[in-house]
Each structure stands twice: as C-alpha cells, then as structure tokens.
Design an enzyme around this catalytic site. Structure first.
Site, mmCIF file in Angstrom:
data_model
loop_
_atom_site.group_PDB
_atom_site.id
_atom_site.type_symbol
_atom_site.label_atom_id
_atom_site.label_comp_id
_atom_site.label_asym_id
_atom_site.label_seq_id
_atom_site.Cartn_x
_atom_site.Cartn_y
_atom_site.Cartn_z
ATOM 1 N N CYS A 125 33.541 31.562 46.631
ATOM 2 C CA CYS A 125 34.087 30.233 46.833
ATOM 3 C C CYS A 125 35.254 29.954 45.875
ATOM 4 C CB CYS A 125 32.982 29.192 46.744
ATOM 5 S SG CYS A 125 33.357 27.758 47.744
ATOM 6 N N GLU A 143 25.142 34.211 48.143
ATOM 7 C CA GLU A 143 23.918 34.319 47.335
ATOM 8 C C GLU A 143 22.701 33.665 47.997
ATOM 9 O OE1 GLU A 143 26.608 32.562 46.614
ATOM 10 O OE2 GLU A 143 26.221 30.742 45.472
ATOM 11 N N HIS A 179 29.121 31.077 50.334
ATOM 12 C CA HIS A 179 28.137 31.407 49.292
ATOM 13 C C HIS A 179 27.142 32.446 49.800
ATOM 14 C CE1 HIS A 179 29.146 28.394 46.236
ATOM 15 N NE2 HIS A 179 29.625 27.714 47.281
#
Ligand code: GLN
Length: 529
Positions: free
Chosen positions: A376, A503, A501
């Site tokens: 990001c 993750e 994102h």
C-alpha cells in the site's frame, strides 16, 4: 440453530481472549462443527478505522470492506474462514443503528433506553449467524467491570436467560499473576472478576487462566470452589512459544470435550490431529532469515500483526525462522539497519511522518538488490522513489504528503476528492486485479486475475505510468484497466509492491505468494552473501 459461547475477560486487558476464543473455535471445527466468531468492542467509535495504531494496534480489513479489530485476523487464520461486516460490532455502531431507527420514527411513542433497545440490538448482532452455524463464539472486548462493556454483558445475560444455559455458556479468560518475591501464583484477582460477572447475573462455565507458571491442582480446586466452576473446567493457559500451540494445549486439557458436553453439541467426527502436528516443524526450522519491517510503529508490534503473521507463515513454508527487525523510518539510520538484513518490507501507513525514511529504504533496496515487498503506502513510496531518483522529478510526491507537489505521482481519484466523512470512506475490501503476462506477479500468484483487500484513499497517478515504465518500474497489475495495483522491477531479484494488503489473506498452511516470494528471495540473498 446455533449454540453460543460468550468469551469475557477479567483482571486486565490483552490476555489473548481472541486467541483463546479462536482456539476453542478451532477445536470445535476439528470436530466437524460449523463455527463462526463475532467480536464486540465496547468503544464509541463506529469502527477502529479512524483510530491510531497506538490506541488499537492494526486495523484488520474484511473482504467486504469492514475496518475491524485485529482479533478478526486471529479468527481468519485459525479457522481459515473469511470474516465479514457482521463479524465486527462496536458500541458506536450499535448506538448508531438505534439512533437512526429513532430518527426514522421506528420507536414512536417509546423512550429509547439501554435496556431494552440497545441490548436488543446487541442480541440481534450476537445472533447474526445463528441459522448457518453450529456454534457462534462471541468475544466481548474490554475487561469485566468496565463501564463501557455493561450493555454487552447485560445482553449476554439476557441471551443466556432466553435460550437457556444448555445453549449459551460463558467462558471467562482471566489472569493468575505470579508474585515473584512470594514465589506464588495468586487467584484473588480472578475471584474478584468472577464475582463481578456474577453481580451482573453471569455465571461462567469455564475459566481460561493465563499464567506464567503451571497451575497446580490445588489452585484449580481453589478457583473452582470460589468461582463455582467445576475443577475440570478450570483451564491452564500458559504462555506459549507460538500462538498456534494454544489449540493443542487446550485439546490436551479436554476443553473441546467440556464445551461439547456443556452445550450438548454433536461432533461430526473425531479430531484430526494433523492440524496440531503441522506446527511442530515450525518450532524448529533449519534456517533463519532476517527481514526488516520499515515503518512508523517499530515499538508497537500489534500495529503490524497480520504482516508479522504472514511473514511467519511464509517462513514455515520455507523451513525458516523469520527474524523480524523493526526499522523506525522516522528515527533510525535506515541504511545502517538495512545492511544487517536479507530482505525488507514496507507495510501500510498513513500521514507524512517517516515517509522520507521509507523512500530512502526503497532506494537502498533497489540499488543493492535487497529483496523488497511494498504494501500500500509501500507501493506509493516505491513510485515516489523512482520518480525522484530515476525520472528526475526531484519534487515528486503523493498529495497526501505534499499537497502542492509539482509532480503528484500518487493522488486522490476525483471521487475521493469529494469525500467529507473520514470514517469508512476509503477504498475498502476486495477488488480484482488483472496481472500482466510474463510478470513476476503472474508467476508468484500462478494466475492472471487476483482478488485482494484494500484500505487506502490515494492511487498511483496513471499519468506517470509511462515515465515510470521507462525507468524500469512497471505496472503489472491493473484494476479494471484503470487503477494500477502492482508495480515491479525486472532488473532486480525481488522488487514488487501492491496497492492492496496481501497480509490479511495469508494462512498458516497457505502463505501468501508475495510473502512467500519475499522469504524465498531473502533466503537466496542470504545464501549468496
Ligand atoms: N495513506 C495511503 C492512502 O491512503 C496508504 C494507505 C495504506 O498504506 N493502507 O492511500
């Protein structure tokens, strides 16, 4: 119809209620039961999206775009499910619903009160997944005794009353502090917090006792006597080497059997113990690799919870322990720190503080062929870095950091320029990206279209895409052909960044390809040293 487990916490916060709840959920899931998890946070913010990580740790993002508590990340990673808006509730969102109803005239004639209007809305949220799941686990944030959590506990009491204790139980997570000078574990604070619960009309069925030392049978008996909880339901929850050990520790103490018995659940099959042994290998990996997280909140690990976990998952997949080195890009000598690591990751972030250090980090990674993953704002900084140092646009910036920059390489879309309300108005949740043929992204993901979670307002300005490509920074992922999603460099062993994102989508058994790629490249870099 679903059965319910209400998880509460006593004595102090940060006891790991989320992990305890997720571990119980995992065990029930291993019995073949369908489990859902709901988080209730007693603060007045409608969601944590506007809070600083210092207040709240990471903001987790659901696929449908809710900004939520980081416990939802534990739920997703333990249960391998995807959370949605209905899995996260705050006092603010509950009051907002009730107040909006009142303004619409839906309570005409009535005085709108905490009981029953707020508590009814809370119960409705508790029961959101009632039809589709065997068990709903509801975690009430905060600590019993806080003023804020009272309506939630009252709603829990009513739910127990309405559905009966054979359908709703309370599991209380509490602390058994160790007093070093006396060399003793103390049960008194837990007794008090259970008394507090009982004052509110809730009798716990199980105690999960967080402790640094083994909980002797004598202490379990004492807790049992004073708290009216059968001794076999007093569970020791010692500090574990890895959070993924907690379900097995509970399993060894028959937590699953106790819960199944208390709620009269009907398991579909025996527990498949393979899930536990999967993590054994992870405890003694044969390799280590040092990866830096270069961000603003280096002293606050909770701020990057999902990033840490995703790195750990990728490490497990590569038989490597990932040693995370935090770099504070606002204060540290980034180059000195980068010299010690095998790879670097720049996580998401907001605001100008620490940005120049991130740009310096990327320059070092690019010039020194240090594996780099940008997330990001990490991608936005990679764009600024290339624009400044390779395209010769010395003052290039994001308009977030310099509204007057002559070269706004990262900027708001016209739609975002009109946003007045800050809460819940970013580009949030799942969006697709088409990956370019022959790109590193396509190779890593092994497919031509991906779906990833977003949480940002600013975008790579498409006007600069050509100039950036000319200096080797290529856009290789596009959302519907208009918004750049991924940038990468071909002249580098591993240099990739995404506007999203990754993750949040990583799982212990299924590491995210971008993290897996970073760990693999970092191991190579280390071996090549
Ligand atoms: N601050 C940037 C934006 O709003 C990046 C956000 C992030 O890293 N999640 O676009």
């Amino acid at each position: 119809m679903s059965k319910f487990i209400i998880i509460t916490g006593g004595v102090v916060s940060s006891l790991g209620k989320g992990i305890s709840g997720a571990s119980i959920g995992k065990l029930l899931q291993l019995h073949g039961l369908k489990v859902n998890m709901i988080k209730c946070d007693p603060y007045i913010n409608v969601d944590p999206g506007t809070m600083s990580p210092y207040q709240h740790g990471e903001v987790f993002v659901t696929v449908d775009g809710a900004e939520a508590d980081l416990d939802l990340g534990h739920y997703e990673r333990f249960l391998d499910v995807e959370m949605t808006k209905g899995n996260t509730n705050t006092a603010g969102s509950i009051y907002q619903t009730v107040i909006e109803k009142e303004r619409r005239g839906e309570y005409l004639g009535a005085t709108v009160q905490v009981i029953p209007h707020i508590t009814n809305e809370i119960k409705k949220r508790f029961c959101a997944f009632e039809k589709d799941f065997d068990v709903s686990i509801i975690e009430i944030g905060g600590t019993v005794g806080d003023i804020e959590s009272l309506p939630f506990l009252e709603a829990a009491r009513q739910l127990i009353q309405e559905k009966g204790p054979q359908n709703v139980i309370n599991v209380h997570v509490t602390l058994i502090p160790y007093i070093a000078v006396a060399q003793e574990l103390k049960t008194k604070p837990s007794q008090h917090s259970v008394n507090k619960l009982r004052e509110l009309g809730i009798q716990p069925s199980m105690l999960i006792c967080r402790t640094e030392k083994p909980l002797a049978a004598k202490l379990k008996d004492k807790l049992s006597l004073f708290c009216s909880v059968p001794a076999q339901n007093v569970i020791e929850c010692a500090d574990a080497k890895s959070i993924y050990e907690v379900p097995r520790n509970f399993y060894k103490q028959h937590v699953d059997e106790r819960v199944i018995e208390l709620l009269g659940l009907k398991p579909k099959h025996k527990v498949d113990e393979k899930w536990f042994s999967f993590f054994d290998k992870a405890l003694s990996p044969s390799k280590t690799v040092k990866i830096a997280i270069a961000g603003k909140y280096s002293e606050l690990q909770d701020a990057y919870k999902s990033v840490n976990e995703a790195l750990r998952h990728a490490g497990m997949n590569n038989d490597a322990k990932v040693q995370i080195v935090y770099i504070n890009t606002e204060k540290d000598d980034v180059v000195a720190k980068l010299k010690e690591v095998d790879g670097v990751l720049i996580p998401g972030g907001f605001g100008v503080r620490g940005i120049e250090g991130k740009i310096e980090t990327i320059r070092y990674a690019r010039e020194n062929k240090l594996p780099f993953l940008g997330i990001c704002v990490g991608m936005q900084c990679a764009v600024i870095e290339a624009a400044r140092h390779l395209c010769g646009l010395a003052k290039a910036n994001s308009t977030e950091f310099d509204p007057k920059t002559p070269d706004p390489v990262v900027d708001l879309t016209p739609q975002q320029k009109n946003v007045v309300y800050k809460g819940g108005t970013m580009r949030l949740g799942n969006y697709t990206a088409d990956l370019e043929k022959g790109s590193l992204a396509r190779k890593l993901y092994g497919k031509d279209q991906i779906v990833e979670r977003h949480r940002h307002r600013y975008e790579l300005n498409p006007d600069y895409v050509k100039q950036l490509r000319d200096v080797g920074l290529k856009v290789t992922g596009w959302h519907e052909g208009v918004l750049p999603e991924i940038v990468e460099r071909e002249d580098h062993p591993y240099f990739i960044a995404g506007q999203f994102h990754p993750e949040f989508g990583s799982r212990p058994q299924r590491p995210h390809p971008l993290f897996d790629g970073l760990v693999k490249a970092s191991l190579k870099k280390k071996e090549g040293k």
